[in-house]
Design an enzyme around this catalytic site. Structure first.
Site, short mmCIF file in Angstrom:
data_model
loop_
_atom_site.label_atom_id
_atom_site.label_comp_id
_atom_site.label_asym_id
_atom_site.label_seq_id
_atom_site.Cartn_x
_atom_site.Cartn_y
_atom_site.Cartn_z
N ASP A 1 35.41 16.11 36.59
CA ASP A 1 35.55 17.57 36.63
C ASP A 1 34.54 18.09 37.65
O ASP A 1 33.52 18.71 37.31
CB ASP A 1 35.26 18.14 35.24
N GLY B 1 27.35 11.27 40.14
CA GLY B 1 28.29 10.48 39.35
C GLY B 1 28.75 9.21 40.05
O GLY B 1 29.00 8.18 39.42
N1 SAM Z 1 36.63 23.13 37.06
C1 SAM Z 1 36.01 23.13 38.37
C2 SAM Z 1 37.00 22.70 39.42
O1 SAM Z 1 38.07 22.19 39.07
O2 SAM Z 1 36.71 22.91 40.60
C3 SAM Z 1 34.78 22.27 38.33
C4 SAM Z 1 33.66 22.95 37.61
S1 SAM Z 1 32.19 22.08 37.35
C5 SAM Z 1 31.07 23.41 37.38
C6 SAM Z 1 31.93 21.20 38.86
C7 SAM Z 1 30.60 20.45 38.79
O3 SAM Z 1 30.65 19.24 39.53
C8 SAM Z 1 29.39 21.22 39.38
O4 SAM Z 1 28.48 21.55 38.35
C9 SAM Z 1 28.78 20.26 40.40
O5 SAM Z 1 27.36 20.32 40.43
C10 SAM Z 1 29.31 18.92 39.88
N2 SAM Z 1 29.33 17.82 40.87
C11 SAM Z 1 29.80 17.86 42.14
N3 SAM Z 1 29.64 16.67 42.74
C12 SAM Z 1 29.05 15.84 41.81
C13 SAM Z 1 28.64 14.48 41.82
N4 SAM Z 1 28.79 13.71 42.94
N5 SAM Z 1 28.11 13.95 40.70
C14 SAM Z 1 27.94 14.72 39.58
N6 SAM Z 1 28.30 16.04 39.50
C15 SAM Z 1 28.86 16.58 40.61
#
Ligand code: SAM
Length: 293
Positions: free
Chosen positions: A158, A139
């Site tokens: 998120d 992201g």
């Molecule tokens: N509700 C949860 C929390 O508050 O910790 C978050 C849940 S959601 C599954 C988190 C998502 O962020 C994961 O699927 C992870 O792969 C994604 N993620 C982490 N870093 C990221 C990045 N730099 N770019 C895009 N997605 C990312």
């Protein structure tokens, strides 16, 4: 039979445990370990790198609060960007808003989405909505490289927590917040999960400072999320236009946690926390704007 427990170390000397009925999935992607557990309480849980992410029993609270506070504070949120959100719950709540015409979800890990589709059907119920496009990418890079003719009305982060060396780290830097601000349309609103301040206050303080320096209006709001350590959870929000601490529109669908009164209450912070935040940020104040940063 010996009970099996999933244990999350929330802070040095403090752990939370859930008794596990059975493991539904366990695997590793290029970015993290991925587990789906069926728990004695809380229903099914998605766990990434050993950290609780979301459960079927209480996800409605977190996803309603991260989606509806910024979206109902925006007069006409047409274009929304979700960074992270691979379990699908936030996209489901965003897509309840009929004003929303286009949602781009930028999730770095395709395996998380595939596993959620298989084991968390209520979370992923809206992933087939024709307004939604999923990009499998980082992201931070997505917003950094965003074409100048592509802008959003609302950007929501998120992601996993900024701990260790995981990709979530890249979403909690001043540079990232600058790219967020530059990716918003005039009047745009940004919100980001900033974790559990009782155990890790540094996250909400750091993000609050960064967002307060880059947005005309900035604030921190809170909610109860039972499955997160300590239950007291925060979100940071920045706006290029309207104040975000009150809704401009009503939710015209049945919600399970969000109400206009809870929206307003959420920006009233306990003094132990507000006094650790930059001046003008606590309780929805107008933060100083430092556009060149
Ligand atoms: N509700 C949860 C929390 O508050 O910790 C978050 C849940 S959601 C599954 C988190 C998502 O962020 C994961 O699927 C992870 O792969 C994604 N993620 C982490 N870093 C990221 C990045 N730099 N770019 C895009 N997605 C990312």
């Amino acid at each position: 039979m010996l009970a099996v427990w999933f244990r999350e170390e929330a802070a040095p000397g403090h752990a939370v445990e859930w008794r596990v009925r059975r493991s539904l999935f366990s695997g590793r992607s290029d970015f993290q370990t991925i587990d789906v557990l069926e728990l004695e309480s809380f229903g099914r849980a998605l766990v990434l790198d050993g950290i609780m992410q979301t459960t079927t029993d209480d996800e409605f609270i977190y996803h309603e609060m991260l989606a509806h506070v910024p979206l109902l504070a925006h007069p006409t949120p047409r274009r929304v960007c979700i960074i992270g959100g691979g379990d699908g719950g936030l996209a489901r709540e965003v897509l309840r808003h009929h004003e929303v015409r286009h949602v781009v979800m930028v999730e770095i890990d395709r395996m998380v989405v595939e596993v959620a589709k298989k084991f968390l059907p209520a979370h992923t119920a809206a992933l087939s909505d024709c307004r939604l496009v999923i990009h499998y990418a980082d992201g931070a890079a997505f917003l950094r490289d965003l074409p100048s003719n592509e802008r959003f009305d609302v950007i929501l982060v998120d992601s996993t927590d900024p701990e260790g060396t995981g990709p979530g780290n890249w979403l909690y830097t001043p540079e990232f917040h600058r790219h967020v601000r530059d990716a918003l349309n005039p009047g745009g609103i940004f919100a980001q999960q900033t974790g559990t301040p009782f155990f890790n206050p540094e996250v909400v303080q750091r993000v609050g400072q960064s967002v307060g320096e880059r947005f005309a209006w900035a604030g921190v709001y809170w909610s109860v999320v039972p499955s997160y350590p300590g239950g007291f959870f925060t979100f940071a929000v920045g706006s290029l236009g309207p104040a975000v601490d009150a809704p401009r529109r009503e939710a015209n669908w049945p919600t399970a946690w969000y109400t206009g009164a809870i929206h307003r209450l959420a920006f009233s912070l306990p003094p132990y926390l507000s006094r650790t935040l930059p001046a003008g940020l606590a309780n929805g104040g107008r933060a100083r704007v430092n556009p060149q940063r």
